[in-house]
Scaffold this motif. Structure first.
Motif, PDB file in Angstrom:
ATOM      1  N   ILE A   1       3.210   6.710  -2.999  1.00 14.57           N
ATOM      2  CA  ILE A   1       2.118   6.143  -2.193  1.00 14.57           C
ATOM      3  C   ILE A   1       2.765   5.322  -1.084  1.00 14.57           C
ATOM      4  CG2 ILE A   1       0.251   4.445  -2.208  1.00 14.57           C
ATOM      5  CD1 ILE A   1      -0.451   5.518  -5.016  1.00 14.57           C
ATOM      6  N   ASP A   2       2.269   5.470   0.117  1.00 11.88           N
ATOM      7  CA  ASP A   2       2.917   4.835   1.262  1.00 11.88           C
ATOM      8  C   ASP A   2       2.699   3.329   1.306  1.00 11.88           C
ATOM      9  OD1 ASP A   2       3.912   7.289   2.937  1.00 11.88           O
ATOM     10  OD2 ASP A   2       1.888   7.781   2.248  1.00 11.88           O
ATOM     11  N   ILE A   3       1.463   2.885   1.084  1.00  6.76           N
ATOM     12  CA  ILE A   3       1.169   1.449   1.049  1.00  6.76           C
ATOM     13  C   ILE A   3       0.323   1.179  -0.190  1.00  6.76           C
ATOM     14  CG2 ILE A   3       0.298  -0.554   2.298  1.00  6.76           C
ATOM     15  CD1 ILE A   3       0.316   1.156   4.843  1.00  6.76           C
ATOM     16  N   TYR A   4       0.836   0.343  -1.075  1.00  7.90           N
ATOM     17  CA  TYR A   4       0.141   0.037  -2.324  1.00  7.90           C
ATOM     18  C   TYR A   4      -0.225  -1.431  -2.298  1.00  7.90           C
ATOM     19  CZ  TYR A   4      -0.954   1.032  -7.246  1.00  7.90           C
ATOM     20  OH  TYR A   4      -1.590   1.265  -8.452  1.00  7.90           O
ATOM     21  N   ARG A   5      -1.495  -1.747  -2.635  1.00  5.44           N
ATOM     22  CA  ARG A   5      -1.956  -3.117  -2.467  1.00  5.44           C
ATOM     23  C   ARG A   5      -2.980  -3.501  -3.535  1.00  5.44           C
ATOM     24  NH1 ARG A   5      -2.939  -3.358   2.855  1.00  5.44           N
ATOM     25  NH2 ARG A   5      -2.632  -1.172   3.386  1.00  5.44           N
ATOM     26  N   PRO A   6      -2.902  -4.743  -4.049  1.00  2.00           N
ATOM     27  CA  PRO A   6      -3.983  -5.220  -4.933  1.00  2.00           C
ATOM     28  C   PRO A   6      -5.260  -5.381  -4.125  1.00  2.00           C
ATOM     29  CG  PRO A   6      -2.459  -7.005  -4.409  1.00  2.00           C
ATOM     30  CD  PRO A   6      -1.865  -5.763  -3.828  1.00  2.00           C
ATOM     31  N   ALA A   7      -6.362  -4.928  -4.686  1.00  5.93           N
ATOM     32  CA  ALA A   7      -7.641  -4.995  -3.968  1.00  5.93           C
ATOM     33  C   ALA A   7      -8.106  -6.429  -3.762  1.00  5.93           C
ATOM     34  CB  ALA A   7      -8.702  -4.198  -4.721  1.00  5.93           C
ATOM     35  N   ARG A   8      -7.852  -7.273  -4.737  1.00  3.70           N
ATOM     36  CA  ARG A   8      -8.202  -8.692  -4.682  1.00  3.70           C
ATOM     37  C   ARG A   8      -7.153  -9.462  -5.479  1.00  3.70           C
ATOM     38  NH1 ARG A   8     -11.180  -6.495  -1.682  1.00  3.70           N
ATOM     39  NH2 ARG A   8     -13.449  -6.733  -1.406  1.00  3.70           N
TER      40      ARG A   8
ATOM     41  N   HIS B   1       4.840 -12.777   0.752  1.00  2.49           N
ATOM     42  CA  HIS B   1       5.869 -12.348   1.708  1.00  2.49           C
ATOM     43  C   HIS B   1       7.260 -12.847   1.315  1.00  2.49           C
ATOM     44  CE1 HIS B   1       6.825 -10.499   5.540  1.00  2.49           C
ATOM     45  NE2 HIS B   1       7.433 -11.590   5.965  1.00  2.49           N
ATOM     46  N   THR B   2       7.329 -13.909   0.497  1.00  4.33           N
ATOM     47  CA  THR B   2       8.632 -14.408   0.046  1.00  4.33           C
ATOM     48  C   THR B   2       9.257 -13.484  -0.992  1.00  4.33           C
ATOM     49  OG1 THR B   2       7.704 -15.769  -1.745  1.00  4.33           O
ATOM     50  CG2 THR B   2       7.922 -16.800   0.429  1.00  4.33           C
ATOM     51  N   VAL B   3       8.422 -12.681  -1.650  1.00  2.47           N
ATOM     52  CA  VAL B   3       8.914 -11.776  -2.702  1.00  2.47           C
ATOM     53  C   VAL B   3       9.390 -10.452  -2.102  1.00  2.47           C
ATOM     54  CG1 VAL B   3       8.304 -10.541  -4.828  1.00  2.47           C
ATOM     55  CG2 VAL B   3       7.365 -12.820  -4.376  1.00  2.47           C
ATOM     56  N   HIS B   4       8.603  -9.930  -1.168  1.00  2.00           N
ATOM     57  CA  HIS B   4       8.939  -8.672  -0.493  1.00  2.00           C
ATOM     58  C   HIS B   4       8.194  -8.629   0.833  1.00  2.00           C
ATOM     59  CE1 HIS B   4       9.080  -4.367   0.426  1.00  2.00           C
ATOM     60  NE2 HIS B   4      10.141  -4.325  -0.344  1.00  2.00           N
ATOM     61  N   PRO B   5       8.826  -8.110   1.889  1.00  2.00           N
ATOM     62  CA  PRO B   5       8.114  -8.032   3.176  1.00  2.00           C
ATOM     63  C   PRO B   5       6.802  -7.264   3.033  1.00  2.00           C
ATOM     64  CG  PRO B   5      10.446  -7.587   3.478  1.00  2.00           C
ATOM     65  CD  PRO B   5      10.217  -7.645   1.992  1.00  2.00           C
ATOM     66  N   ILE B   6       5.739  -7.821   3.581  1.00  2.00           N
ATOM     67  CA  ILE B   6       4.415  -7.209   3.524  1.00  2.00           C
ATOM     68  C   ILE B   6       4.196  -6.390   4.796  1.00  2.00           C
ATOM     69  CG2 ILE B   6       1.938  -7.657   3.321  1.00  2.00           C
ATOM     70  CD1 ILE B   6       3.617  -8.470   0.859  1.00  2.00           C
ATOM     71  N   SER B   7       3.717  -5.173   4.636  1.00  2.00           N
ATOM     72  CA  SER B   7       3.487  -4.324   5.807  1.00  2.00           C
ATOM     73  C   SER B   7       2.216  -4.730   6.534  1.00  2.00           C
ATOM     74  CB  SER B   7       3.407  -2.841   5.410  1.00  2.00           C
ATOM     75  OG  SER B   7       2.251  -2.594   4.606  1.00  2.00           O
ATOM     76  N   ASP B   8       1.138  -4.929   5.778  1.00  2.00           N
ATOM     77  CA  ASP B   8      -0.138  -5.227   6.417  1.00  2.00           C
ATOM     78  C   ASP B   8      -1.104  -5.859   5.430  1.00  2.00           C
ATOM     79  OD1 ASP B   8      -0.310  -2.566   5.119  1.00  2.00           O
ATOM     80  OD2 ASP B   8      -2.377  -2.644   5.806  1.00  2.00           O
ATOM     81  N   LEU B   9      -2.056  -6.560   5.993  1.00  2.00           N
ATOM     82  CA  LEU B   9      -3.193  -7.077   5.235  1.00  2.00           C
ATOM     83  C   LEU B   9      -4.404  -6.242   5.603  1.00  2.00           C
ATOM     84  CD1 LEU B   9      -4.709  -9.306   3.552  1.00  2.00           C
ATOM     85  CD2 LEU B   9      -5.121 -10.438   5.767  1.00  2.00           C
ATOM     86  N   GLN B  10      -5.100  -5.755   4.601  1.00  2.00           N
ATOM     87  CA  GLN B  10      -6.364  -5.065   4.848  1.00  2.00           C
ATOM     88  C   GLN B  10      -7.481  -6.073   4.603  1.00  2.00           C
ATOM     89  OE1 GLN B  10      -8.827  -1.578   2.699  1.00  2.00           O
ATOM     90  NE2 GLN B  10      -6.802  -0.977   3.383  1.00  2.00           N
TER      91      GLN B  10
ATOM     92  N   VAL C   1       6.688   3.955  -4.425  1.00  2.00           N
ATOM     93  CA  VAL C   1       5.908   3.282  -3.378  1.00  2.00           C
ATOM     94  C   VAL C   1       6.837   3.051  -2.196  1.00  2.00           C
ATOM     95  CG1 VAL C   1       4.660   1.157  -2.763  1.00  2.00           C
ATOM     96  CG2 VAL C   1       4.347   2.167  -5.032  1.00  2.00           C
ATOM     97  N   ARG C   2       6.263   3.078  -0.972  1.00  2.00           N
ATOM     98  CA  ARG C   2       7.071   2.845   0.227  1.00  2.00           C
ATOM     99  C   ARG C   2       6.925   1.422   0.769  1.00  2.00           C
ATOM    100  NH1 ARG C   2       8.949   6.827  -1.519  1.00  2.00           N
ATOM    101  NH2 ARG C   2       9.118   8.895  -0.544  1.00  2.00           N
ATOM    102  N   HIS C   3       5.691   0.866   0.751  1.00  2.00           N
ATOM    103  CA  HIS C   3       5.445  -0.439   1.357  1.00  2.00           C
ATOM    104  C   HIS C   3       4.450  -1.228   0.522  1.00  2.00           C
ATOM    105  CE1 HIS C   3       7.429   0.904   5.060  1.00  2.00           C
ATOM    106  NE2 HIS C   3       6.752   2.026   4.918  1.00  2.00           N
ATOM    107  N   VAL C   4       4.549  -2.559   0.610  1.00  2.00           N
ATOM    108  CA  VAL C   4       3.602  -3.466  -0.050  1.00  2.00           C
ATOM    109  C   VAL C   4       2.551  -3.904   0.963  1.00  2.00           C
ATOM    110  CG1 VAL C   4       3.270  -5.625  -1.293  1.00  2.00           C
ATOM    111  CG2 VAL C   4       5.409  -4.353  -1.565  1.00  2.00           C
ATOM    112  N   GLY C   5       1.292  -3.754   0.591  1.00  2.00           N
ATOM    113  CA  GLY C   5       0.198  -4.269   1.402  1.00  2.00           C
ATOM    114  C   GLY C   5      -0.602  -5.283   0.606  1.00  2.00           C
TER     115      GLY C   5
END
Length: 331
Positions: free
Chosen positions: A119-126, A166-175, A149-153
């Motif tokens: 999955i390219d960007i994986y993110r917790p919904a809330r 962001h201190t744990v891993h660079p964040i690609s984007d916020l949805q 996974v490729r990126h954290v969102g």
């Protein structure tokens, strides 16, 4: 299709993304064949970013996308997937699970349903209030290291949570929801994103259809349409909000555009670090949205749009009251 890069750490994507939630019954029944045809049309038009959630109709959306994407070059599109929202058999929401072991469990199911190896960007919904965001992001980082996974969102979190993650891993984007009638992100969240070099994928750019120009006075949401419980679509709130749409329509008409195109173009004009997501579930609505990315808004145009729909002009919360405490920002 123009390209934009999601922050310093994210991928290059199409400047417009496709949100697939409406294809799985969120706004009432959707036609499966038309949904798949819409995904195909989006890809053919150069849209590469497709957003889903594992809880959209309990996996239905991921299975639908797997069918629509079958046979396509996996490197020709990016999948953004939200996870962690718990559902019951009656489709009720039951909170959020951001435990590291749950992250890996959710991911395993999503990879299987989507028929992909990553999955390219994986993110917790809330945010899960019981689990530090650092632990949730740490688990996604492990899955990046493992190649799944490729990126954290992130999704719907405040500036403080963004900084911690962001201190744990660079964040690609916020949805997060961002539109002419939902501008709370501008106060603290958007400045924090820009300070850290994080992109923004904006959902709800048409206010779930409210500012699309297609929602008419007196219209009510049909069976299964979540807008039936939305404060902005209810009674006097809806009547007031539709007067804003008519003011916006006058600006759109003068520009030779539709209301929807103007609303999408306004979000896109807020910065090259922002990618609007359109929730088109038919080829007709997609075809209307695509020209928005070619709409050149001058300083005078932007001023007229602001006059038509000033910040804070909309009435009603963007979610029912039970959901508001779980959002990173208000309206």
């Amino acid at each position: 299709m123009q390209k934009r890069t999601l922050g310093k750490a994210g991928p290059a994507t199409s400047a417009l993304g496709l949100g697939a939630m409406g294809m799985s019954g969120a706004y009432g029944p959707a036609d499966r064949a038309e949904s798949i045809a819409t995904v195909h049309a989006a890809l053919d038009a150069g849209v590469t970013l497709i957003d889903s959630g594992d809880f959209y109709a309990m996996g239905h959306n991921e299975l639908l996308l797997a069918e629509a994407l079958r046979g396509r070059d996996r490197d020709s599109y990016q999948l953004s997937v939200k996870f962690g929202m718990l559902r019951g058999p009656g489709r009720e929401f039951g909170g959020q699970d951001g435990r590291p072991e749950a992250v890996k469990n959710f991911l395993a199911y999503s990879l299987t349903r989507l028929g992909t190896d990553h999955i390219d960007i994986y993110r917790p919904a809330r945010l899960d209030p019981a689990v530090p965001i650092e632990e949730t992001v740490g688990a996604i980082k492990e899955m990046i290291d493992a190649g799944y996974v490729r990126h954290v969102g992130l999704s719907e979190v405040d500036a403080a949570a963004i900084r911690r993650a962001h201190t744990v891993h660079p964040i690609s984007d916020l949805q997060i929801e961002y539109s002419l009638i939902s501008r709370a992100v501008e106060a603290e969240v958007l400045p924090a994103l820009r300070e850290l070099g994080i992109g923004l994928t904006a959902y709800g750019v048409l206010g779930r259809g409210l500012i699309s120009g297609h929602w008419r006075p007196g219209r009510t949401a049909g069976p299964g349409d979540s807008r039936g419980s939305s404060p902005r679509f209810t009674g006097a709130n809806a009547d007031h909000n539709l007067t804003l749409v008519e003011a916006l329509r006058r600006v759109a008409d003068a520009k030779g555009a539709t209301v929807a195109q103007l609303a999408i173009a306004w979000v896109a004009a807020r910065g090259q670090d922002i990618v609007p997501l359109v929730g088109a579930r038919t080829r007709e609505r997609l075809a209307e949205a695509l020209p928005a990315m070619e709409l050149d808004l001058t300083a005078d145009d932007l001023a007229e749009i602001e006059n038509a729909v000033p910040p804070g002009a909309a009435r009603g919360d963007r979610y029912p009251s039970a959901f508001m405490p779980h959002l990173g920002v208000g309206n």
